[in-house]
Write a protein that holds these residues in place. Structure first.
Motif, short mmCIF file in Angstrom:
data_model
loop_
_atom_site.label_atom_id
_atom_site.label_comp_id
_atom_site.label_asym_id
_atom_site.label_seq_id
_atom_site.Cartn_x
_atom_site.Cartn_y
_atom_site.Cartn_z
N ASN A 281 6.38 -8.74 4.04
CA ASN A 281 5.52 -7.59 3.76
C ASN A 281 4.46 -7.33 4.82
N PRO A 283 2.79 -4.99 7.63
CA PRO A 283 2.81 -3.54 7.89
C PRO A 283 3.61 -3.26 9.16
N PRO A 284 4.00 -2.01 9.41
CA PRO A 284 4.76 -1.71 10.63
C PRO A 284 3.96 -2.07 11.89
N ALA A 285 4.67 -2.21 13.00
CA ALA A 285 4.00 -2.56 14.26
C ALA A 285 3.09 -1.43 14.72
N GLN A 286 1.96 -1.82 15.28
CA GLN A 286 0.95 -0.85 15.69
C GLN A 286 0.81 -0.85 17.20
N TYR A 287 0.97 0.31 17.81
CA TYR A 287 0.78 0.45 19.25
C TYR A 287 -0.50 1.22 19.49
N THR A 288 -1.34 0.76 20.40
CA THR A 288 -2.55 1.53 20.68
C THR A 288 -2.32 2.40 21.92
N GLY B 34 3.38 6.01 5.73
CA GLY B 34 2.99 4.90 6.61
C GLY B 34 4.11 4.04 7.11
N LYS B 36 6.76 2.27 6.13
CA LYS B 36 7.65 1.53 5.24
C LYS B 36 7.25 1.62 3.78
N TYR B 37 6.27 2.43 3.46
CA TYR B 37 5.78 2.44 2.09
C TYR B 37 6.16 3.70 1.35
N LEU B 259 -3.80 5.88 9.92
CA LEU B 259 -3.34 4.51 10.19
C LEU B 259 -3.37 4.20 11.68
N LEU B 260 -3.55 5.22 12.51
CA LEU B 260 -3.45 5.02 13.95
C LEU B 260 -4.82 4.74 14.57
N GLY B 261 -4.78 4.33 15.82
CA GLY B 261 -6.02 4.11 16.56
C GLY B 261 -6.32 2.64 16.76
N ASP B 262 -7.26 2.35 17.67
CA ASP B 262 -7.67 0.96 17.91
C ASP B 262 -8.31 0.36 16.67
N PRO B 264 -8.17 1.67 13.13
CA PRO B 264 -7.74 2.72 12.22
C PRO B 264 -8.66 2.87 11.02
N LEU B 268 -3.95 -1.47 7.51
CA LEU B 268 -2.97 -2.19 6.68
C LEU B 268 -2.80 -3.63 7.12
N HIS B 269 -3.32 -3.97 8.31
CA HIS B 269 -3.14 -5.32 8.86
C HIS B 269 -4.17 -6.29 8.30
N ARG B 274 -2.52 -7.45 1.01
CA ARG B 274 -1.30 -6.90 1.60
C ARG B 274 -0.61 -5.94 0.64
N ILE B 275 -0.12 -4.85 1.19
CA ILE B 275 0.64 -3.89 0.38
C ILE B 275 2.12 -4.27 0.48
N SER B 276 2.75 -4.43 -0.66
CA SER B 276 4.16 -4.82 -0.69
C SER B 276 5.03 -3.59 -0.89
N SER B 277 6.27 -3.70 -0.42
CA SER B 277 7.19 -2.59 -0.62
C SER B 277 8.59 -3.16 -0.70
N ILE B 297 2.69 4.00 15.08
CA ILE B 297 3.26 2.85 14.40
C ILE B 297 4.76 3.02 14.27
#
Lengths: 375, 403
Positions: A281, A283-288, B34, B36-37, B259-262, B264, B268-269, B274-277, B297
């Motif tokens: 579980n 989260p998806p990979a994050q690219y900056t 997001g 996978k959710y 969810l994006l950005g240096d 965010p 979610l990290h 943790r969010i499960s799916s 992402i």
């Protein structure tokens, strides 16, 4: 046709001792999100084998943690499912009675094998990466009324590379004519043992009981080689992708094979035969904004701010700004600080590479940093 | 069996009509988010992360996908012998058969489910929001204040306040006034649609509401005001953190971009919550030699050979070389062929985009988000403008006219 599976989790541990110091061969991480046993388990489940015993020897905590209840492979079941078979030592055993060979391990689970109701048993080791339909071997085994069918694959063997690979020679009918252990006196194409085989269960029980009374201890030397002429031993020639990991160099090379799209297709994108693993579980990979990645495989949970080339990143790896990772394998939760420069490095789990460190191995001898190491 | 201290009732029957094409075949809580959710992963994960292991999920609109997704609740650790997750659908009774007529009625019809576990408190949730929340802290607040009903609130900007149920509060956080979507909001504390009730009070007011023929059977419009007007102890629990109602295409797009950005806005990290799916056994994602991925992402199962900037890419998406995806959300198993350009769009799952096709316009010059339906095959060399909704009718109409 009902078949049970047996997986040997420890055999070949010493081949990549760098990664098996604290774990079994079965639980060595491979390919961003898998462990070796995932291939054996997925092959069984995808071939409708839902009764799987996993033979363990030592260091099997990480394996138990990985398998859990077996639900990630759909093997958490009331009847059948996955069973861990730890070494069985009775009060009468002396201090040196922990098994050392495959045959002795099988002696230890004799009663388990007796209790099964399946007609056939598939035995699998954990040093092989492939996506194989075991039903094909089992059907072939039944069709030719074999007692033992060993899956083989023709590969090019280089002279004087010593490992525990077995070469199987057979005639035009597929009947096994010889079994040779590590006899690399000349280079050339040979059929090597995939360490995947099908036994007729009644025959397997006979072999084990016979070995107990005659004190045989080695399956190939004491049983197979001696009985080649009189028993029905056959080969099944497998044609698909397969990688056998018998050294850290192999581990590195076959990990990098995954960057080849044909290999990925044959291994991961076979219809109805996905490779399962423990769900984390992430989260998806994050690219900056500063990320720059090419020709790499990246798992979920990674955060990438730096440069990554020709590399394999497991779950939860973090690559900080200006870090430059090339030709490397970074296992779960490795942290690469700012301005780190890595080439041909394998980091085990939870390794921390601090800011500015420069490390390099070579593809012929990748440099391995052990679990929880801090550089 | 021991009784449960608190169980959750999750309202997941909504259509989410303002998500248009995305919710034609699925209910809003089953909409992807997001990478996978699905939206419902958030309340379900919040429940288990808060120690609530019994959740009734009320489904009604297009329930197939949602029911299948929830299954036995195993991905959220909600496959329990006693408790766990349970799908509660409208049912036939000896005297009558009714659809859920409103949020309050949905729970009224399932009072027997609540009684079975005999909890002291009932948490009422909706499957429309993206947020991480510790319901346990809210429950402790509820217990400490000896409250009959506690409503989670969040501060919203003044100009948006009229979209929400607005609460005016006294210094001790008790509620002094309640306004449902007011024209002139007196406060900026908005209800998040998260309620904790003491069970007996909930039962009493649901039965009263059911008997009231003028009621629209809705929590916000009927039950909460009725409790308030009768002078029950009602408190607001202030939530600080990320919370987003994803009821519209724009807000769904924004939530994905958060969810994006240096750093965010919505992170979610964080392994503590943790969010499960549900997991689909996809291999790791591959990034090709000439790929460019920035501020995005990417989920497992993808093969990225083109350019992805400021975007959210779900599982199993193929982006071929020369393709450029910017400011967009691409859902599960889409195939984006060579030299496709996608700007400021949402593409629903399993759609194939033919090579050289251009979808949407640069965000700065665009008049709105382009929305593409699922399981669509978009031919090569098409040009789809901004701010349109593309379904199979659109494709056949526009390819017929193509030169």
């Amino acid at each position: 046709m009902s078949t049970a599976g047996i997986i040997f989790s420890n055999i070949h541990d010493e081949n990549i001792s760098e990664l098996t110091r604290m774990r079994t061969m079965a639980s060595v991480p491979f390919g961003c999100r898998y462990r070796f046993i995932d291939f054996a388990l997925s092959n069984m489940v995808n071939s409708e084998i839902y009764n799987v015993g996993v033979i363990t020897h030592y260091n099997y905590q990480s394996l138990m943690d990985h398998i859990g209840t077996g639900k990630d492979w759909d093997l958490s079941r009331r009847s059948g499912g996955i069973k861990i078979l730890p070494p069985f030592i009775t009060a009468y055993a002396g201090e040196h009675k922990l098994y050392t060979t495959r045959l002795e391990a099988l002696k230890g689970i004799y009663t388990y094998l007796q209790s099964l109701t399946d007609d056939y048993v598939v035995l699998c080791d954990c040093d092989v990466v492939c996506n194989i339909d075991l039903r094909d071997i089992i059907e072939y085994h039944i069709e030719i009324k074999s007692n033992l069918t060993i899956a083989v694959k023709q590969v090019y063997i280089v002279k004087n590379t010593m490992d525990d690979t077995e070469i199987i020679e057979s005639d035009e009918n597929g009947r096994i004519t010889d079994i040779l252990t590590a006899p690399f006196f000349e280079s050339g194409y040979k059929d090597i043992n995939l360490n995947i085989c099908v036994f007729t269960r009644s025959y397997l029980l006979k072999v084990i009981s016979d070995s107990i009374v005659h004190n045989h201890s080695h399956l190939s030397f004491d049983i197979l080689q001696k009985n080649i002429k009189k028993e029905r031993y056959r080969v099944y020639k497998y044609k698909g992708y397969f990688a056998r990991i018998s050294s850290i160099k192999d581990y590195f090379r076959h990990s990098m094979d995954l960057l080849n799209s044909e290999v990925r297709t044959e291994l991961f994108r076979v219809k109805n035969r996905p490779i399962y693993t423990k769900v984390r579980n992430s989260p998806p990979a994050q690219y900056t904004q500063t990320a720059k990645v090419s020709n790499s495989l990246i798992a979920d949970g990674c955060i990438i701010e730096g440069i990554v080339e020709n590399s394999i990143l497991f779950r939860g790896v973090k690559v900080n700004k200006n870090a430059y990772i090339k030709n490397s394998i970074l296992m779960q939760d490795t942290l690469c600080g700012d301005n780190v420069d890595l080439n041909c490095i394998i980091t085990d789990k939870n390794v921390v590479i601090r800011d500015g460190r420069i490390l390099s191995g070579h593809e012929t001898l990748p440099f391995v940093i052990g679990k929880n190491g801090i550089v | 069996m021991r009784n449960k201290e608190c169980i959750a009732m999750l309202l997941a029957g909504g259509q989410g009509s303002r998500l248009y094409l995305l919710t034609q075949q699925i209910a809003k809580p089953a909409v992807s988010f997001g990478g996978k959710y699905k939206i419902i992963d958030f309340p379900l994960s919040n429940c288990i992360n808060s120690g609530i292991d019994t959740v009734g999920v009320m489904t009604q609109y297009q329930p197939l996908m949602l029911n299948e997704y929830i299954g036995n609740g195993q991905p959220w650790d909600l496959d329990r012998t006693y408790g766990g997750v349970m799908i509660l659908q409208p049912y036939q009774a000896s005297k009558k058969a009714d659809w859920y007529k409103g949020t309050a009625n949905a729970i009224y019809q399932n009072l027997n489910f609540i009684d079975k576990y005999d909890p002291e408190y009932v948490l009422v949730l909706s499957g429309d929001h993206i947020y991480k929340m510790d319901y346990r802290a809210m429950l402790d607040f509820h217990i400490k204040n000896n409250s009959d009903c506690t409503i989670a609130v969040i501060k919203v900007p003044q100009e948006e306040a009229s979209r929400f149920g607005i609460l005016s509060l006294r210094p001790d956080m008790s509620i002094s006034e309640f306004q449902e979507k007011p024209k002139n909001p007196k406060s900026t504390m908005a209800s998040m649609g998260v309620y904790i009730f003491s069970k007996e009070k909930l039962k009493k007011y649901l039965i009263m509401d059911e008997e009231n023929e003028n009621s629209s059977k809705d929590f916000g419009k009927d039950v909460i005001p009725a409790m308030f007007n009768s002078g029950e102890r009602m408190f607001a629990y202030k939530f600080e953190g990320y919370w987003k109602d994803v009821g519209t295409i724009e807000s769904l797009w924004e939530a994905n971009m958060d969810l994006l950005g240096d750093k965010p806005e919505f992170n979610l990290h964080d392994s503590r919550s943790r969010i499960s799916s549900r997991n689909y056994a996809d291999p790791p994602h591959y990034v090709g030699f000439d790929a460019v991925i920035q501020n995005s992402i990417i989920t497992e199962g993808c093969e990225i050979k083109g350019t992805v900037i400021n975007s959210v890419i779900s599982e199993g998406v193929f982006v071929d070389s020369g393709a450029v995806i910017k400011d967009s959300v691409i859902m599960r198993n889409c195939i984006i062929n060579k030299n496709v350009v996608i700007n400021y769009s949402i593409i629903d799952s399993n759609t194939v985009v033919g090579s050289n096709t251009i979808i949407g316009e640069e965000k700065e010059s665009s008049s709105g988000i382009t929305l593409i339906e699922n399981h669509l095959i978009i031919p090569s060399n098409m040009k789809i403008p901004s701010d349109v909704m593309v379904d199979s009718k659109y494709i056949s109409k526009n390819t017929g006219a193509k030169e």
